[in-house]
Design a protein around this motif. Structure first.
Motif, PDB file in Angstrom:
ATOM      1  N   ASP A   1       0.829  -1.202   0.000  1.00  0.00           N
ATOM      2  CA  ASP A   1       0.000   0.000   0.000  1.00  0.00           C
ATOM      3  C   ASP A   1       0.867   1.258   0.000  1.00  0.00           C
ATOM      4  N   ILE A   2       1.951   1.247   0.755  1.00  0.00           N
ATOM      5  CA  ILE A   2       2.848   2.405   0.789  1.00  0.00           C
ATOM      6  C   ILE A   2       3.522   2.603  -0.565  1.00  0.00           C
ATOM      7  N   ASP A   3       3.960   1.514  -1.188  1.00  0.00           N
ATOM      8  CA  ASP A   3       4.618   1.600  -2.494  1.00  0.00           C
ATOM      9  C   ASP A   3       3.636   1.740  -3.644  1.00  0.00           C
ATOM     10  N   GLN A   4       2.344   1.778  -3.342  1.00  0.00           N
ATOM     11  CA  GLN A   4       1.263   1.900  -4.315  1.00  0.00           C
ATOM     12  C   GLN A   4       1.293   0.778  -5.344  1.00  0.00           C
ATOM     13  N   LYS A   5       1.610  -0.415  -4.869  1.00  0.00           N
ATOM     14  CA  LYS A   5       1.560  -1.591  -5.731  1.00  0.00           C
ATOM     15  C   LYS A   5       0.158  -2.165  -5.648  1.00  0.00           C
ATOM     16  N   GLY A   6      -0.307  -2.709  -6.721  1.00  0.00           N
ATOM     17  CA  GLY A   6      -1.670  -3.197  -6.762  1.00  0.00           C
ATOM     18  C   GLY A   6      -1.853  -4.598  -6.225  1.00  0.00           C
ATOM     19  N   ARG A   7      -0.780  -5.401  -6.239  1.00  0.00           N
ATOM     20  CA  ARG A   7      -0.928  -6.809  -5.879  1.00  0.00           C
ATOM     21  C   ARG A   7       0.023  -7.207  -4.759  1.00  0.00           C
ATOM     22  N   VAL A   8      -0.448  -8.176  -3.979  1.00  0.00           N
ATOM     23  CA  VAL A   8       0.341  -8.732  -2.883  1.00  0.00           C
ATOM     24  C   VAL A   8       0.299 -10.248  -3.003  1.00  0.00           C
ATOM     25  N   LYS A   9       1.459 -10.895  -2.897  1.00  0.00           N
ATOM     26  CA  LYS A   9       1.516 -12.356  -2.934  1.00  0.00           C
ATOM     27  C   LYS A   9       1.780 -12.856  -1.518  1.00  0.00           C
ATOM     28  N   ILE A  10       0.844 -13.686  -1.016  1.00  0.00           N
ATOM     29  CA  ILE A  10       0.891 -14.176   0.359  1.00  0.00           C
ATOM     30  C   ILE A  10       0.886 -15.699   0.330  1.00  0.00           C
ATOM     31  N   VAL A  11       1.684 -16.310   1.195  1.00  0.00           N
ATOM     32  CA  VAL A  11       1.701 -17.769   1.304  1.00  0.00           C
ATOM     33  C   VAL A  11       0.331 -18.244   1.780  1.00  0.00           C
ATOM     34  N   SER A  12      -0.173 -19.294   1.171  1.00  0.00           N
ATOM     35  CA  SER A  12      -1.520 -19.773   1.467  1.00  0.00           C
ATOM     36  C   SER A  12      -1.513 -20.785   2.615  1.00  0.00           C
ATOM     37  N   THR A  13      -2.122 -20.397   3.736  1.00  0.00           N
ATOM     38  CA  THR A  13      -2.378 -21.296   4.858  1.00  0.00           C
ATOM     39  C   THR A  13      -3.826 -21.084   5.280  1.00  0.00           C
ATOM     40  N   ASN A  14      -4.305 -21.878   6.220  1.00  0.00           N
ATOM     41  CA  ASN A  14      -5.683 -21.711   6.677  1.00  0.00           C
ATOM     42  C   ASN A  14      -5.890 -20.344   7.327  1.00  0.00           C
ATOM     43  N   ILE A  15      -4.924 -19.896   8.110  1.00  0.00           N
ATOM     44  CA  ILE A  15      -5.040 -18.594   8.776  1.00  0.00           C
ATOM     45  C   ILE A  15      -5.051 -17.470   7.744  1.00  0.00           C
ATOM     46  N   THR A  16      -4.133 -17.528   6.778  1.00  0.00           N
ATOM     47  CA  THR A  16      -4.077 -16.459   5.783  1.00  0.00           C
ATOM     48  C   THR A  16      -5.331 -16.436   4.914  1.00  0.00           C
ATOM     49  N   LYS A  17      -5.872 -17.608   4.594  1.00  0.00           N
ATOM     50  CA  LYS A  17      -7.105 -17.650   3.807  1.00  0.00           C
ATOM     51  C   LYS A  17      -8.246 -16.964   4.550  1.00  0.00           C
ATOM     52  N   ASN A  18      -8.366 -17.237   5.846  1.00  0.00           N
ATOM     53  CA  ASN A  18      -9.449 -16.635   6.631  1.00  0.00           C
ATOM     54  C   ASN A  18      -9.272 -15.128   6.782  1.00  0.00           C
ATOM     55  N   ILE A  19      -8.051 -14.677   7.008  1.00  0.00           N
ATOM     56  CA  ILE A  19      -7.813 -13.236   7.152  1.00  0.00           C
ATOM     57  C   ILE A  19      -8.059 -12.516   5.836  1.00  0.00           C
ATOM     58  N   VAL A  20      -7.589 -13.083   4.734  1.00  0.00           N
ATOM     59  CA  VAL A  20      -7.810 -12.465   3.422  1.00  0.00           C
ATOM     60  C   VAL A  20      -9.295 -12.453   3.081  1.00  0.00           C
ATOM     61  N   LYS A  21     -10.019 -13.493   3.479  1.00  0.00           N
ATOM     62  CA  LYS A  21     -11.466 -13.537   3.245  1.00  0.00           C
ATOM     63  C   LYS A  21     -12.169 -12.394   3.988  1.00  0.00           C
ATOM     64  N   ILE A  22     -11.731 -12.116   5.217  1.00  0.00           N
ATOM     65  CA  ILE A  22     -12.302 -11.002   5.984  1.00  0.00           C
ATOM     66  C   ILE A  22     -11.962  -9.671   5.325  1.00  0.00           C
ATOM     67  N   LEU A  23     -10.716  -9.503   4.894  1.00  0.00           N
ATOM     68  CA  LEU A  23     -10.312  -8.258   4.230  1.00  0.00           C
ATOM     69  C   LEU A  23     -11.083  -8.048   2.928  1.00  0.00           C
ATOM     70  N   LEU A  24     -11.360  -9.117   2.218  1.00  0.00           N
ATOM     71  CA  LEU A  24     -12.148  -9.034   0.987  1.00  0.00           C
ATOM     72  C   LEU A  24     -13.586  -8.634   1.295  1.00  0.00           C
ATOM     73  N   ARG A  25     -14.158  -9.248   2.309  1.00  0.00           N
ATOM     74  CA  ARG A  25     -15.540  -8.959   2.694  1.00  0.00           C
ATOM     75  C   ARG A  25     -15.699  -7.529   3.213  1.00  0.00           C
ATOM     76  N   GLU A  26     -14.688  -7.013   3.915  1.00  0.00           N
ATOM     77  CA  GLU A  26     -14.762  -5.665   4.483  1.00  0.00           C
ATOM     78  C   GLU A  26     -14.364  -4.580   3.487  1.00  0.00           C
ATOM     79  N   GLY A  27     -13.865  -4.957   2.313  1.00  0.00           N
ATOM     80  CA  GLY A  27     -13.579  -3.983   1.269  1.00  0.00           C
ATOM     81  C   GLY A  27     -12.163  -3.444   1.235  1.00  0.00           C
TER      82      GLY A  27
END
Length: 131
Positions: free
Chosen positions: A17-43
């Motif tokens: 966000d600081i570097d104004q990059k549009g994409r972020v690559k995150i390692v996929s685990t159960n915790i990261t999937k749930n957190i990303v799902k919340i961030l997606l739902r909250e906008g």
């Protein structure tokens, strides 16, 4: 030392966000999937797709595009960490910016937001604040 996956997610999103990059690559685990799902739902994130690279799974998230970038950054703060766990019951979960931000909690029913925890009347470990 152990790995703190949640801190890695927060740092990756904040740096993108600081570097104004549009994409972020995150390692996929159960915790990261749930957190990303919340961030997606909250906008905070526009969309998410799965990506596989040499037997490792990743989540590629597209940050929400804003027309005005000044002062409109995603603020994330890690609260509970491996050396100091912070727990709260549903009555004492803090409200971020008077309810404008969200608190992500790890509860017995999974990773949920502060609003969901108050509705279900369950407490848990406070993972992070996002506003």
């Amino acid at each position: 030392m152990g790995r703190d996956i949640i801190a890695n997610i927060i740092t990756s999103i904040r740096n993108a966000d600081i570097d104004q990059k549009g994409r972020v690559k995150i390692v996929s685990t159960n915790i990261t999937k749930n957190i990303v799902k919340i961030l997606l739902r909250e906008g905070f994130i526009e969309n998410v797709r799965k990506h596989q690279e040499s037997q490792k799974n990743f989540l590629v998230s597209t940050l929400r595009h804003r027309k005005t970038r000044k002062g409109n950054k995603i603020n994330l703060k890690r609260i509970s960490r491996p050396g100091l766990r912070i727990y709260s019951n549903y009555q004492q979960i803090p409200k971020i910016l008077g309810g404008m931000g969200i608190v992500i909690l790890s509860t017995s029913r999974g990773i949920i937001t502060d609003r969901e925890a108050r509705l279900e009347k369950i407490g848990g470990e406070i993972l992070c604040y996002i506003w």
